[in-house]
Design a protein around this motif. Structure first.
Motif: not given
Length: 175
Positions: A158, A160, A164-165
């Motif tokens: 994951s 950033n 966004g993610v």
């Protein structure tokens, strides 16, 4: 530097299209929140949390021969989790092979000091974040189950990003 990692089933393009259609129907019916982009659709098997490079190397060595069963899942029920504001499409029935795979990966994480799983495994794909409610008249949605078939498991990171993610595949195990 540590990375936020998790194991997931990827979502095939045909299932992504069906999920996008369902998102649109839900938005038109009054669900408000951030729609998850199709590129981020996945079915989490085990969340690992913040993992160091040495922990990741050990994990990959332990699971080098991970056996991936053929998985077939019918996503047929909506869920709403109020605290995180998540609307997700889940399955009323969890195939035995899928449950066993998720348990294997969650137990490995726990035994090696990674993020412990606090909840029973419930297969689902998140459609919205930051939603305030799931409207009662949406109990019939989806009208037909969305069938998901998978022959692979991915170790995902994951990240950033500017939009966004974002989730990226670090390693794939295939049947």
């Amino acid at each position: 530097m540590a990375q936020r990692l998790f194991f997931a089933l990827p979502v095939a393009r045909t299932s992504q299209l069906a999920l996008l259609k369902l998102q649109s129907q839900l938005a038109q019916a009054g669900i408000h929140g951030r729609m998850i982009p199709a590129t981020n659709f996945h079915l989490t098997l085990a969340f690992l949390g913040s993992v160091t490079a040495s922990q990741k190397d050990a994990l990959l060595a332990r699971l080098a021969d991970l056996t991936v069963p053929d998985l077939h899942l019918e996503l047929d029920t909506l869920h709403y989790w109020a605290k995180p504001g998540i609307v997700a499409l889940g399955a009323r029935r969890t195939p035995i092979a899928l449950g066993q795979l998720a348990t294997q990966l969650q137990q490995d994480a726990y035994q090696h000091g990674l993020h412990p799983t606090r909840h029973a495994f419930r297969p689902h794909i998140t459609l919205f974040r930051g939603a305030s409610a799931l409207l009662p008249d949406l109990a019939h949605v989806p009208e037909q189950p969305i069938v998901m078939t998978s022959h692979s498991v991915e170790l995902m990171v994951s990240v950033n990003g500017p939009a966004g993610v974002e989730y990226h595949c670090l390693k794939r195990w295939q049947r």
